[in-house]
Design a protein around this motif. Structure first.
Motif, PDB file in Angstrom:
ATOM      1  N   GLY A 126       8.054 -30.482 -11.176  1.00 44.07           N
ATOM      2  CA  GLY A 126       7.880 -29.265 -10.571  1.00 44.07           C
ATOM      3  C   GLY A 126       9.180 -28.071  -9.920  1.00 44.07           C
ATOM      4  N   THR A 127       9.154 -26.976  -9.928  1.00 41.60           N
ATOM      5  CA  THR A 127      10.189 -26.434  -9.074  1.00 41.60           C
ATOM      6  C   THR A 127       9.351 -25.477  -8.623  1.00 41.60           C
ATOM      7  N   PRO A 128       9.207 -26.018  -7.218  1.00 44.77           N
ATOM      8  CA  PRO A 128       8.863 -25.401  -6.073  1.00 44.77           C
ATOM      9  C   PRO A 128       9.069 -24.291  -5.809  1.00 44.77           C
ATOM     10  N   ASP A 129       9.122 -22.998  -5.358  1.00 39.68           N
ATOM     11  CA  ASP A 129       9.485 -21.798  -4.946  1.00 39.68           C
ATOM     12  C   ASP A 129      10.297 -21.986  -3.663  1.00 39.68           C
ATOM     13  N   LYS A 130      10.868 -21.182  -2.676  1.00 41.21           N
ATOM     14  CA  LYS A 130      11.346 -20.910  -1.980  1.00 41.21           C
ATOM     15  C   LYS A 130      10.104 -20.437  -1.089  1.00 41.21           C
ATOM     16  N   THR A 131      10.101 -20.978   0.428  1.00 43.72           N
ATOM     17  CA  THR A 131       9.281 -20.205   1.453  1.00 43.72           C
ATOM     18  C   THR A 131       9.775 -19.508   2.316  1.00 43.72           C
ATOM     19  N   LEU A 132      10.750 -19.001   2.365  1.00 39.40           N
ATOM     20  CA  LEU A 132      12.004 -18.110   3.229  1.00 39.40           C
ATOM     21  C   LEU A 132      12.886 -17.351   2.752  1.00 39.40           C
ATOM     22  N   PRO A 133      13.311 -16.295   2.573  1.00 40.14           N
ATOM     23  CA  PRO A 133      15.038 -15.560   1.770  1.00 40.14           C
ATOM     24  C   PRO A 133      16.176 -17.166   1.905  1.00 40.14           C
TER      25      PRO A 133
ATOM     26  N   GLY B 153       7.871 -26.360  -0.678  1.00 43.81           N
ATOM     27  CA  GLY B 153       8.363 -25.471  -1.554  1.00 43.81           C
ATOM     28  C   GLY B 153       6.977 -24.597  -1.566  1.00 43.81           C
ATOM     29  N   LYS B 154       6.518 -23.102  -1.891  1.00 44.29           N
ATOM     30  CA  LYS B 154       5.355 -22.778  -3.131  1.00 44.29           C
ATOM     31  C   LYS B 154       5.231 -23.334  -3.947  1.00 44.29           C
ATOM     32  N   ASP B 155       4.146 -23.513  -4.265  1.00 46.04           N
ATOM     33  CA  ASP B 155       3.400 -24.007  -5.854  1.00 46.04           C
ATOM     34  C   ASP B 155       2.313 -22.695  -6.441  1.00 46.04           C
ATOM     35  N   GLY B 156       2.265 -21.548  -6.995  1.00 47.64           N
ATOM     36  CA  GLY B 156       1.854 -20.329  -6.954  1.00 47.64           C
ATOM     37  C   GLY B 156       1.675 -19.838  -5.769  1.00 47.64           C
ATOM     38  N   LYS B 157       0.547 -19.174  -5.370  1.00 50.92           N
ATOM     39  CA  LYS B 157       0.115 -18.359  -4.235  1.00 50.92           C
ATOM     40  C   LYS B 157      -0.334 -19.202  -3.290  1.00 50.92           C
ATOM     41  N   ASN B 158      -0.917 -20.131  -3.167  1.00 48.77           N
ATOM     42  CA  ASN B 158      -2.365 -20.429  -2.289  1.00 48.77           C
ATOM     43  C   ASN B 158      -1.616 -21.476  -2.680  1.00 48.77           C
ATOM     44  N   ALA B 159      -0.954 -22.275  -2.530  1.00 47.04           N
ATOM     45  CA  ALA B 159      -0.216 -23.684  -2.289  1.00 47.04           C
ATOM     46  C   ALA B 159       0.808 -24.288  -2.191  1.00 47.04           C
TER      47      ALA B 159
ATOM     48  N   ASP C 129       4.723 -23.230 -22.652  1.00 43.20           N
ATOM     49  CA  ASP C 129       3.886 -22.965 -21.672  1.00 43.20           C
ATOM     50  C   ASP C 129       3.422 -23.985 -20.855  1.00 43.20           C
ATOM     51  N   THR C 130       4.386 -24.338 -20.016  1.00 40.87           N
ATOM     52  CA  THR C 130       2.848 -24.724 -18.905  1.00 40.87           C
ATOM     53  C   THR C 130       2.415 -23.837 -17.560  1.00 40.87           C
ATOM     54  N   LEU C 131       1.144 -24.476 -17.606  1.00 39.18           N
ATOM     55  CA  LEU C 131       0.428 -23.829 -16.431  1.00 39.18           C
ATOM     56  C   LEU C 131      -0.083 -24.476 -15.295  1.00 39.18           C
ATOM     57  N   TRP C 132       0.999 -25.928 -14.910  1.00 39.16           N
ATOM     58  CA  TRP C 132       0.088 -26.553 -13.886  1.00 39.16           C
ATOM     59  C   TRP C 132       0.131 -25.298 -12.805  1.00 39.16           C
ATOM     60  N   HIS C 133       0.993 -24.805 -12.037  1.00 34.79           N
ATOM     61  CA  HIS C 133       1.813 -24.067 -10.619  1.00 34.79           C
ATOM     62  C   HIS C 133       0.510 -22.960 -11.118  1.00 34.79           C
ATOM     63  N   LEU C 134      -0.762 -21.897 -11.746  1.00 31.88           N
ATOM     64  CA  LEU C 134      -1.139 -21.213 -12.039  1.00 31.88           C
ATOM     65  C   LEU C 134      -2.644 -21.393 -10.868  1.00 31.88           C
ATOM     66  N   ASP C 135      -3.018 -20.029 -10.383  1.00 33.06           N
ATOM     67  CA  ASP C 135      -4.089 -20.271  -9.493  1.00 33.06           C
ATOM     68  C   ASP C 135      -5.476 -20.301 -10.758  1.00 33.06           C
TER      69      ASP C 135
END
Length: 738
Positions: free
Chosen positions: A220-227, A60-66, A399-405
Motif C-alpha cells: 500500500g501507499t498511505p497518504d499524508k495526514t498533515l501538510p 497514513g490515510k487509506d481512502g476517505k475513511n480509514a 488498477d487495484t481498488l483496495w483503498h476505495l470506499d
C-alpha cells in the motif's frame, strides 16, 4: 472455487486462535515523545501489525475513511522491532520531527540500556545524527554484516539490503534481546522486481524475517495526514489486524458497537494484512478461517461492496488470496468474471498461436489472444530465455481498488506470472487479454512464443493488418475485449464497441498524429521505445482518468470518443491531458503545477492536430472565462496570490498560455530540449530551484526579462535569479491588467 480451497479452510480452523493484540501505549509514548509529525522525502509504503505483541506506531490515510500504518513495532521474545514504510524515515531530515524520533526509537529498541551500541547499515547521515545524540555507533558495510552483530544492541537497516542468508542471524539476534529498526517500501520491492502479483510475504526477505513477530511490509501507499507529513496522534487500536478481526467478529470495540467508520477501518486493516502475510501464518489466518465458509460477495456497479461491509470485504479478500496461491489447474472461473471483464462464449474455439516478440520493445506485448476465466493457458518459450525476466500477463485492467470506499468490481483482477521454465501454465479466475511482458534492457532479439488454450480477440495493427480482413473476420473474434494498436499507442476496448468499426486505419493514423504532437512538444523523437496504452475500466483507482502505463479511463463515453475520428479530431482534453502527464518532466514541474504543465500538451494537440483556436480546447480556457478569472485574481492581496495560483490549474495555465502567445511553441520546445540535455549536477534540487530555473531558462530562450511577469503573477523566484536576467529587455503581455 475448487474443493481444495474449502479443505484448506477446514484445516486452518483446527488451529487454536491467538488472543487479540493490545496496543502498548507506554511503548508508543516512549518512541513518540516530542514527536508530533514525521515525514520522508519519498512516497512511503505501508506496514501491517497483526501479532499479539505488535502495534501500529504512525498511520497514513487509506481512502476517505480509514488509516493504515506507515510505522509499527513489536516485542518479540527478548527483542524489539520497529519498521517504517520507507527508508527515508531513517534519515534525520530537517522536515517534521524525524530528528527527534530516531534517538527515541534507538533507545526503545535497545531495551532502554544505559549505553547501547548501535550498528547502522549504509546510512552515514543517521550515523552522525545518533552519534551527536550520545550513542555509540558502528558502520555495517560489508556483505557479511549480519554475522557480526552479536555484540551490538540495535541494528538499523533498510531491508532491501537483507538477503535470505541474513534472516537466521538476524532472527537469533532479535530473539536474544537485540533491537532491529528497518525501513523499506513494499511497493518498491514489487516495482523493482516488476511483479504486480509478487508475494511480499513469501518472497521478500524483509517479510520472511518479520512475519513471525506479527509484522510485515505491505504494497500500500498511505497518504499524508498533515501538510508536513504524518501525524503521530490518533487512536490506532483498530490498525492491529488481530484486534480488528476480534472487533469485527463481536461487532464491538470494548462496550461500543462498531459504527460505519469503525467497520471501514476494520475492513481496510484486514484486507491490507491478508494480502501481505504468508499462507503459512499461524497468527491471523487461522482466526479468519474460524469465521467459516461464508461466500464472498460479487461487487457490481449497481451493488458495490462498500467499506462498511467489513465482513464481505474480508471474505472477498480472503478468497482472492487463496486463489492467488492456487495452482492453475485448480482455478475455477470467479462468479464476478461474468460481470467484468465479461464472459467468453463456450462455443468459442480454443486456439494455439506462435508469435514473434521483439524484445527490444519493453513491457506489454499484445498477442491478440484472450484467456477465458478459469481456463489454463500454456506458454512455451525458448529454453535460453526462461527465467530471464519474461512474464505472461492476463488482463489489461491493472488498477487495484483496495483503498476505495466502494468496490464496483473485484479490487484486483489482472494476473502476472514470471516465465521461469520453457513451458509454463497460467490461469486467471477473471480471464483477460494475454500479454507477454518484456523487462527493460532485455537483449534486442526476437523471441518465439507459443500460446495455447486461448480465444482469439479482435486485434488491428496499423500498417500490418488489412482493413478487408478486419471487416471480414477479425472484428468478430469472440473475446469480450479487443485492441487497436500502433507503434505509438494501443487502445484496449470492449469488443462490442468495435464490432462496427469501419475505419481503424484512419482512426489510428489520427492517434499517431496526437502522439507525434506530444513528442514534438517534449523535444523527443517521434519513434518511441514502446507504445502508450489506454484502458477503460468499470472503476479506476483515482480520478476521472489517470496517467501511467496504462492510462486508465472510466468505461463511459470516453471510449466512444477514443474510437471516433470525428469526436477525437474535434478535441479530447482528457486524453490529451493524461498523455501530457506521461510526457511532463519533474525538472520544470513544481508544486502547484502537476495538473498544469501537462495541459500544455492539451493546448498544443488541440491547436496543432485538432486545429482549434490557439489557447483553447477546454471551456475553462475560452477567452471570457480566462479574462474573468484573471481579473478576480489580480484583485487579490499579494500575500494570497501564489496559494490561489497553486490551487487553480486553469488560472496557472493562463500564465503558461500567455508565454505561448508571447513567444510561441518553439520557445517551449527549445526550453524543454535544454532541460533534457542537463547534466545531473545542474538539475534543480527543490521547488525553489525549479521556479528559478524556469524563469531564467525561459527568459533566455525568449530573449526577454520575465522577472516582472513572474512577480506580477505572484510566483516566487529568488533575487539572484531575477538579477541574472536583468540585462534582458523587460516583457509583459500587451493586454495585462486590461
Amino acid at each position: 472455487m475448487k474443493q481444495t480451497l474449502s479443505i484448506a479452510l477446514v484445516i486452518a480452523c483446527l488451529v487454536a486462535p491467538v488472543p487479540a493484540a493490545p496496543t502498548d501505549d507506554a511503548d508508543r509514548a516512549a518512541m513518540l515523545k516530542g514527536v508530533s509529525a514525521v515525514n520522508t522525502g519519498g512516497l512511503p509504503g505501508g506496514v501491517t501489525a497483526f501479532g499479539p505483541n505488535a502495534f501500529p506506531l504512525v498511520a497514513g490515510k487509506d481512502g476517505k475513511n480509514a488509516l493504515l500504518p506507515i510505522a509499527a513495532a513489536a516485542r518479540w521474545q527478548k527483542g524489539r522491532i520497529v519498521v517504517f514504510g520507507h527508508d527515508g524515515f531513517l534519515k534525520p531530515e530537517k522536515t517534521a520531527d524525524n530528528g527527534a524520533l530516531l534517538p527515541n526509537i534507538a533507545r526503545w529498541a535497545a531495551g532502554d540500556k544505559a549505553k547501547p551500541k548501535i550498528g547502522i547499515l549504509k546510512n552515514e547521515p543517521l550515523m552522525e545524527h545518533l552519534k551527536a545524540a550520545g550513542f555509540d555507533t558502528v558502520a555495517l558495510d560489508d556483505k557479511e554484516w549480519a554475522t557480526k552483530i552479536s555484540r551490538l544492541d540495535v541494528v538499523f537497516v533498510a531491508p532491501f539490503w537483507i538477503s535470505n542468508d541474513d534472516i537466521a542471524p538476524l532472527e537469533k539476534f532479535i530473539q536474544s534481546g537485540g533491537g532491529l529498526v528497518a525501513g523499506a517500501t513494499g511497493w518498491g520491492w514489487v516495482q523493482i522486481f516488476r511483479k504486480e502479483n509478487a508475494q511480499l510475504a513469501g518472497e521478500y526477505p524483509g517479510n520472511l524475517l518479520l512475519q513471525k513477530a506479527g509484522l510485515a511490509f505491505t504494497a500500500g501507499t498511505p497518504d499524508k495526514t498533515l501538510p508536513q507529513g504524518f501525524s503521530t496522534g490518533g487512536n490506532l487500536t483498530l490498525l492491529n489486524a488481530t484486534t480488528a478481526l476480534d472487533a469485527l467478529a463481536s461487532g464491538r470495540m470494548g462496550k461500543e458497537k462498531l459504527d460505519p467508520p469503525a467497520l471501514a477501518q476494520c475492513a481496510a486493516t484486514l484486507s491490507d494484512a491478508i494480502r501481505s502475510i504468508s499462507p503459512e501464518d499461524k497468527i491471523l489466518l487461522p482466526k479468519i478461517a474460524t469465521l467459516g465458509g461464508k461466500g464472498s460477495p460479487v461487487p457490481t456497479e449497481a451493488k458495490p461492496v462498500r467499506s462498511s461491509d467489513a465482513l464481505g470485504r474480508l471474505m472477498l479478500t480472503r478468497d482472492l488470496e487463496l486463489l492467488r496461491n492456487t495452482k492453475p489447474e485448480q482455478i475455477s472461473p470467479h462468479p464476478a468474471a461474468e460481470v467484468f471483464p465479461g464472459p467468453v462464449p463456450k462455443s468459442a474455439p480454443r486456439v494455439s498461436r506462435t508469435l514473434d516478440i521483439d524484445a527490444a520493445v519493453p513491457q506489454w506485448h499484445s498477442t491478440g489472444l484472450y484467456a477465458a476465466p478459469g481456463e489454463v493457458i500454456r506458454i512455451t518459450i525458448p529454453r535460453e530465455t526462461a527465467g530471464k525476466g519474461l512474464s505472461v500477463r492476463i488482463g489489461c485492467h491493472s488498477d487495484t481498488l483496495w483503498h476505495l470506499d466502494d468496490w464496483k468490481r473485484v479490487p484486483e483482477i489482472s494476473r502476472r506470472e514470471p516465465l521461469k521454465e520453457p513451458q509454463s501454465s497460467v490461469a486467471s479466475p477473471f480471464g483477460g487479454l494475454i500479454y507477454i511482458d518484456i523487462p527493460e534492457k532485455a537483449p534486442h532479439v526476437t523471441i518465439q512464443v507459443t500460446i495455447s488454450g486461448a480465444v482469439e480477440a479482435p486485434h488491428f495493427v496499423l500498417g500490418k493488418t488489412k482493413v478487408t480482413d478486419w471487416k471480414k473476420t477479425l472484428r468478430d473474434h469472440p473475446a469480450p475485449w479487443a485492441e487497436l494498436e500502433t507503434g505509438k499507442v494501443i487502445l484496449s476496448v470492449p469488443s462490442a464497441k468495435i464490432r462496427r468499426l469501419e475505419n481503424p486505419d484512419e482512426l489510428l493514423t489520427l492517434w499517431d498524429k496526437i502522439l507525434d504532437a506530444e513528442a514534438d512538444l517534449s523535444a523527443i523523437p517521434r519513434e518511441r521505445k514502446r507504445p502508450e496504452r489506454i484502458v477503460p475500466d468499470v472503476q479506476i483507482s483515482a480520478g476521472y482518468m489517470h496517467s501511467g502505463y496504462p492510462i486508465m479511463t472510466w468505461l463511459d463515453h470516453s471510449v466512444e470518443q477514443s474510437l471516433s475520428t470525428r469526436e477525437l479530431g474535434a478535441g479530447s482534453w482528457g486524453h490529451f491531458h493524461e498523455l501530457g502527464h506521461n510526457h511532463q518532466k519533474g525538472d520544470w514541474t513544481f508544486d502547484g503545477t502537476v495538473e498544469v504543465t501537462c495541459n500544455l500538451y492539451s493546448l498544443y494537440v488541440s491547436e496543432t492536430v485538432c486545429k482549434l483556436p490557439p489557447g483553447t480546447g477546454h471551456d475553462a480556457m475560452n477567452p471570457p472565462e480566462v479574462a474573468k478569472r484573471l481579473k478576480a485574481y489580480l484583485a487579490l492581496p499579494d500575500s494570497e496570490k501564489f496559494s490561489v495560483w497553486k490551487s487553480d490549474p486553469f488560472l496557472a495555465l493562463t500564465m503558461y498560455d500567455q508565454l505561448r502567445a508571447g513567444f510561441g511553441w518553439d520557445t517551449y520546445k527549445k526550453v524543454f530540449a535544454e532541460y533534457l540535455a542537463l547534466p545531473d549536477s545542474e538539475r534543480p534540487k527543490n521547488d525553489d530551484g525549479k521556479r528559478d530555473q524556469w524563469l531564467t531558462r525561459f527568459s533566455r530562450a525568449a530573449g526577454k526579462n520575465l522577472g516582472p511577469f513572474f512577480q506580477a503573477w505572484g510566483v516566487p523566484t529568488s533575487e539572484a535569479a531575477r538579477n541574472s536576467i536583468a540585462g534582458l529587455p523587460t516583457w509583459m503581455p500587451e493586454d495585462w491588467g486590461k
